[in-house]
Write a protein that holds these residues in place. Structure first.
Motif, PDB file in Angstrom:
ATOM      1  N   TYR A  50      10.369  -7.293  -1.014  1.00  0.00           N
ATOM      2  CA  TYR A  50       9.632  -6.071  -1.341  1.00  0.00           C
ATOM      3  C   TYR A  50      10.590  -4.909  -1.634  1.00  0.00           C
ATOM      4  N   ALA A  51      11.652  -4.802  -0.856  1.00  0.00           N
ATOM      5  CA  ALA A  51      12.620  -3.726  -1.095  1.00  0.00           C
ATOM      6  C   ALA A  51      13.223  -3.850  -2.489  1.00  0.00           C
ATOM      7  N   ARG A  52      13.543  -5.071  -2.891  1.00  0.00           N
ATOM      8  CA  ARG A  52      14.134  -5.268  -4.220  1.00  0.00           C
ATOM      9  C   ARG A  52      13.081  -5.106  -5.322  1.00  0.00           C
TER      10      ARG A  52
ATOM     11  N   HIS B 158       7.768   1.001   5.116  1.00  0.00           N
ATOM     12  CA  HIS B 158       6.851  -0.134   5.244  1.00  0.00           C
ATOM     13  C   HIS B 158       7.418  -1.141   6.245  1.00  0.00           C
ATOM     14  N   VAL B 159       6.607  -1.473   7.244  1.00  0.00           N
ATOM     15  CA  VAL B 159       6.997  -2.433   8.273  1.00  0.00           C
ATOM     16  C   VAL B 159       6.170  -3.700   8.087  1.00  0.00           C
ATOM     17  N   LEU B 160       6.847  -4.831   7.936  1.00  0.00           N
ATOM     18  CA  LEU B 160       6.165  -6.124   7.818  1.00  0.00           C
ATOM     19  C   LEU B 160       6.527  -6.951   9.041  1.00  0.00           C
ATOM     20  N   ARG B 161       5.530  -7.259   9.863  1.00  0.00           N
ATOM     21  CA  ARG B 161       5.814  -7.994  11.085  1.00  0.00           C
ATOM     22  C   ARG B 161       4.591  -8.802  11.517  1.00  0.00           C
TER      23      ARG B 161
ATOM     24  N   PHE C 201      16.945  -1.909   1.854  1.00  0.00           N
ATOM     25  CA  PHE C 201      16.650  -2.907   2.880  1.00  0.00           C
ATOM     26  C   PHE C 201      17.669  -2.765   3.999  1.00  0.00           C
ATOM     27  N   ILE C 202      17.163  -2.659   5.235  1.00  0.00           N
ATOM     28  CA  ILE C 202      18.007  -2.397   6.405  1.00  0.00           C
ATOM     29  C   ILE C 202      18.024  -3.613   7.330  1.00  0.00           C
ATOM     30  N   LEU C 203      19.206  -3.947   7.832  1.00  0.00           N
ATOM     31  CA  LEU C 203      19.342  -4.942   8.902  1.00  0.00           C
ATOM     32  C   LEU C 203      19.640  -4.173  10.187  1.00  0.00           C
ATOM     33  N   ARG C 204      18.797  -4.374  11.191  1.00  0.00           N
ATOM     34  CA  ARG C 204      18.951  -3.644  12.452  1.00  0.00           C
ATOM     35  C   ARG C 204      18.868  -4.619  13.621  1.00  0.00           C
ATOM     36  N   PHE C 205      19.911  -4.659  14.423  1.00  0.00           N
ATOM     37  CA  PHE C 205      19.914  -5.525  15.605  1.00  0.00           C
ATOM     38  C   PHE C 205      19.295  -4.775  16.782  1.00  0.00           C
ATOM     39  N   GLU C 206      18.201  -5.312  17.304  1.00  0.00           N
ATOM     40  CA  GLU C 206      17.496  -4.680  18.417  1.00  0.00           C
ATOM     41  C   GLU C 206      17.925  -5.372  19.711  1.00  0.00           C
TER      42      GLU C 206
ATOM     43  N   PRO D  74       0.837  -1.211   0.000  1.00  0.00           N
ATOM     44  CA  PRO D  74       0.000   0.000   0.000  1.00  0.00           C
ATOM     45  C   PRO D  74       0.868   1.255   0.000  1.00  0.00           C
ATOM     46  N   ASN D  75       0.449   2.241  -0.758  1.00  0.00           N
ATOM     47  CA  ASN D  75       1.117   3.552  -0.787  1.00  0.00           C
ATOM     48  C   ASN D  75       2.627   3.438  -1.007  1.00  0.00           C
ATOM     49  N   ALA D  76       3.006   2.614  -1.963  1.00  0.00           N
ATOM     50  CA  ALA D  76       4.429   2.402  -2.250  1.00  0.00           C
ATOM     51  C   ALA D  76       4.813   3.106  -3.548  1.00  0.00           C
ATOM     52  N   THR D  77       5.954   3.796  -3.519  1.00  0.00           N
ATOM     53  CA  THR D  77       6.479   4.469  -4.702  1.00  0.00           C
ATOM     54  C   THR D  77       7.803   3.825  -5.080  1.00  0.00           C
ATOM     55  N   ARG D  78       7.913   3.400  -6.329  1.00  0.00           N
ATOM     56  CA  ARG D  78       9.136   2.737  -6.778  1.00  0.00           C
ATOM     57  C   ARG D  78      10.348   3.642  -6.540  1.00  0.00           C
ATOM     58  N   GLY D  79      11.379   3.054  -5.959  1.00  0.00           N
ATOM     59  CA  GLY D  79      12.599   3.798  -5.680  1.00  0.00           C
ATOM     60  C   GLY D  79      12.622   4.456  -4.312  1.00  0.00           C
ATOM     61  N   LYS D  80      11.461   4.462  -3.612  1.00  0.00           N
ATOM     62  CA  LYS D  80      11.406   5.138  -2.316  1.00  0.00           C
ATOM     63  C   LYS D  80      10.996   4.218  -1.168  1.00  0.00           C
ATOM     64  N   VAL D  81      10.767   2.952  -1.458  1.00  0.00           N
ATOM     65  CA  VAL D  81      10.377   2.002  -0.412  1.00  0.00           C
ATOM     66  C   VAL D  81      11.594   1.630   0.432  1.00  0.00           C
ATOM     67  N   VAL D  82      11.430   1.671   1.753  1.00  0.00           N
ATOM     68  CA  VAL D  82      12.492   1.262   2.685  1.00  0.00           C
ATOM     69  C   VAL D  82      11.886   0.264   3.672  1.00  0.00           C
ATOM     70  N   THR D  83      12.451  -0.932   3.721  1.00  0.00           N
ATOM     71  CA  THR D  83      11.991  -1.948   4.670  1.00  0.00           C
ATOM     72  C   THR D  83      13.152  -2.329   5.578  1.00  0.00           C
ATOM     73  N   ARG D  84      12.827  -3.092   6.612  1.00  0.00           N
ATOM     74  CA  ARG D  84      13.888  -3.504   7.537  1.00  0.00           C
ATOM     75  C   ARG D  84      13.574  -4.864   8.132  1.00  0.00           C
ATOM     76  N   PHE D  85      14.628  -5.556   8.537  1.00  0.00           N
ATOM     77  CA  PHE D  85      14.497  -6.762   9.350  1.00  0.00           C
ATOM     78  C   PHE D  85      15.240  -6.475  10.636  1.00  0.00           C
ATOM     79  N   ALA D  86      14.555  -6.649  11.781  1.00  0.00           N
ATOM     80  CA  ALA D  86      15.121  -6.196  13.056  1.00  0.00           C
ATOM     81  C   ALA D  86      15.115  -7.319  14.091  1.00  0.00           C
ATOM     82  N   PRO D  87      16.063  -8.256  14.002  1.00  0.00           N
ATOM     83  CA  PRO D  87      16.095  -9.364  14.960  1.00  0.00           C
ATOM     84  C   PRO D  87      16.710  -8.970  16.298  1.00  0.00           C
ATOM     85  N   ASN D  88      16.304  -9.686  17.336  1.00  0.00           N
ATOM     86  CA  ASN D  88      16.949  -9.566  18.642  1.00  0.00           C
ATOM     87  C   ASN D  88      18.036 -10.643  18.699  1.00  0.00           C
TER      88      ASN D  88
END
Length: 586
Positions: free
Chosen positions: A132-134, A305-308, A140-145, A99-113
């Motif tokens: 989705y990011a690709r 966009h957050v997918l969880r 696409f961001i990898l973030r350690f929480e 939803p509400n996605a613009t090509r070239g501007k989508v940013v997603t992340r995976f945030a494992p503990n």
């Protein structure tokens, strides 16, 4: 006019093959119409004898449908291995539009503990966020929480383990962050949040605040001035207060129907002299909770966009209060159901307990549902991809049985797995050859690669599996895989051991198929090697000791092979004249 004898046998053979293959493809039940159409396509001359054809096909379909799925696969693999070599066609399931996605501007992340490595359930948000990011040519961001060094203390090695698992899945990332190294950023944002009147320092005990929360009333500290709260906040950072004395709360609606949403805790003191963090040690004492750190970083990192999982629905509600206070736009959020796998251990606490009590490897034990555990068991990444594609972003929970996972995995590893013979509880057989004979063991039907055993005329002794004893004694006849058809003519005993005395009746594979002889694997005593086969069964790891072909010593660790009539297994270790293997599935 009816089917003549030669045509009848041809029809039976083709019907048997396609009934088995159809059953294999459709969960163990063959469809009569589908089998008949295959017979007519393969034997056009049978078209004019449709009544007889239907009768023959129906009997065979009924016979096949009475077999277990495992028996269907075994018979198919032994007698018609070429039927299993159909080219795998990857059915790329299209991702649903974001939803509400613009090509070239989508940013997603995976945030494992990093309090443990990741499992199948974690693979879902990781893969979907990456795909989705690709798909949208975004980031696409990898973030350690890792901001809870007390109750969810990170494992130092888990950071690299998670990255290795993601790389194995085929995931690469554009940016990488570790939240424990960003605490000054969180302090700065919380200070601004206090200035905006969106947070306060609360000195009430947990017990006291629960009373106010249940009554829907604010605690006495909620109404303190911004200046007082800023002063108290500076004292917290300086170490003036100890663990449990104060928390930083985010102002919400004290009348919210979900009590957990009411003025939730954004930061708390953790005594890192007692619970040092593996990355920053005891440098900090004030730590953000999941909702604060996650909410702030999603904004600062530009996540769109957050997918969880659906279990985060209440967290979404909580974080929106933070965004409203700061004047930020909340990301588009997609919540999907849980993805779990039956037949493996997925509980982190249970895995940790087994590691401590049994001295197991902490991440890749084949009983665990971690990605490294599944990988060690012979599950390939394409299988994980297919499962995640199937469940997608559906809102409902998905519970995958290991049988279903094995079915998907089998299709992918069968074309690349060489065949080898191995026997459990060796039973000796003896027979005589009148002439020199060669036995050809097919390593893989698609390449027609074979291994040749050469036997001199004279008395021959081989080992077969004791588990085949009842079957072959009952029929009186059997075929040695790739070798000879034998008839049992006697039995000798030496103490507790016994030997079956046989005679050769022929060498034709076609004859064995026609007579429906049991086809069993064997090994030469002087060329056998020890095989330890480890089979995961819930919390147990059952060890079977087999004798296998010497050619197994040529395989490398991580190779996946098929032990004929036993199943697929991954080579775990090759040492001297022995091989250790992890059983994958049939």
């Amino acid at each position: 006019m009816s089917l003549d004898k030669s045509l009848l046998e041809k029809v039976r053979n083709v019907a048997y093959k396609h009934a088995l293959l159809n059953a294999y493809k459709h969960g163990g039940k063959a469809d009569l119409k589908a089998v008949i159409s295959k017979i007519i396509a393969e034997i056009p001359e049978s078209r004019g004898l449709i009544k007889d054809l239907i009768g023959v096909a129906k009997n065979i379909v009924d016979e096949v449908n009475k077999m277990s799925f495992e028996e269907q696969y075994r018979v198919l693999a032994e007698n018609y291995p070429e039927a299993l070599e159909e080219k795998i066609v990857e059915q790329e399931r299209k991702l649903q539009p974001l939803p509400n996605a613009t090509r070239g501007k989508v940013v997603t992340r995976f945030a494992p503990n990093p309090d443990y490595t990741i499992h199948l359930g974690n693979a879902r948000p990781a893969l979907l966020s990456y795909w989705y990011a690709r798909e949208y040519e975004g980031r696409f961001i990898l973030r350690f929480e890792d901001t809870d060094p007390r109750t969810k203390s990170p494992y130092p090695e888990a950071y690299e383990m998670i990255k290795n698992d993601l790389k194995w899945l085929g995931i690469d990332w554009d940016e990488e962050y570790i939240q424990s190294m960003r605490l000054p950023i969180f302090y700065s944002i919380v200070k601004e949040l206090i200035q905006r009147g969106g947070a306060y320092v609360d000195k009430c005990s947990d017990k006291e605040f629960k009373k106010y929360r249940l009554l829907g009333k604010g605690c006495p500290h909620r109404s303190r001035s911004v200046d007082d709260n800023l002063e108290e906040f500076d004292k917290v950072i300086s170490g003036y207060y100890s663990e449990g004395e104060v928390v930083i709360r985010i102002k919400t609606d004290m009348a919210h129907p979900d009590p957990s949403v009411r003025d939730w805790v954004g930061m708390r003191i953790i005594d890192t002299s007692k619970n040092p963090h593996p990355v920053v040690g005891s440098k900090y004492i004030l730590w953000p909770t999941y909702n604060l750190a996650c909410g702030i970083d999603d904004h600062l990192m530009g996540v769109t966009h957050v997918l969880r999982a659906r279990e985060h629905l209440s967290n979404t509600v909580k974080q929106k209060y933070l965004y409203d206070h700061m004047g930020w736009k909340y990301p588009e959020t997609i919540h999907f159901g849980r993805l779990s796998l039956e037949g493996v251990i997925l509980s982190k606490s249970k895995m940790r307990d087994m590691v401590l009590k049994q001295g197991l490897k902490p991440y890749d034990d084949p009983r665990f549902g971690t990605l490294s555990g599944l990988r060690r068991r012979g599950v390939v990444r394409e299988t994980i991809w297919e499962i995640v594609r199937q469940v997608g972003i559906k809102h409902i929970d998905a519970r995958i049985s290991f049988v279903n996972l094995a079915s998907i995995n089998r299709v992918r590893i069968d074309p690349i797995s060489k065949r080898y013979m191995a026997v459990e509880e060796p039973l000796k057989i003896r027979f005589k050859l009148d002439n020199d004979v060669e036995a050809h063991v097919i390593r893989h039907p698609s390449t027609n690669e074979k291994f040749t055993y050469r036997f001199k005329a004279g008395e021959i002794e081989l080992y077969v599996s004791s588990r085949d004893y009842d079957t072959i004694v009952k029929t009186g006849y059997f075929r040695l895989y790739g070798f000879a058809n034998l008839k049992i003519i006697g039995e000798t005993h030496h103490g507790l051991s016994k030997t079956l005395v046989c005679e050769v009746t022929g060498f034709s594979h076609e004859e064995a198929v026609f007579k429906k002889l049991p086809i069993i694997q064997w090994v030469k005593p002087d060329e056998a090697v020890e095989v330890e086969l480890f089979t995961p069964k819930e919390t147990k790891l059952v060890v079977s000791r087999l004798l296998g072909e010497r050619a197994l010593l040529e395989r490398r660790v991580n190779d996946i092979v098929q032990l004929i009539r036993i199943g697929f297994a991954r080579i775990d270790d090759v040492c001297g004249d022995s091989v250790k293997m992890i059983y994958a599935h049939d």
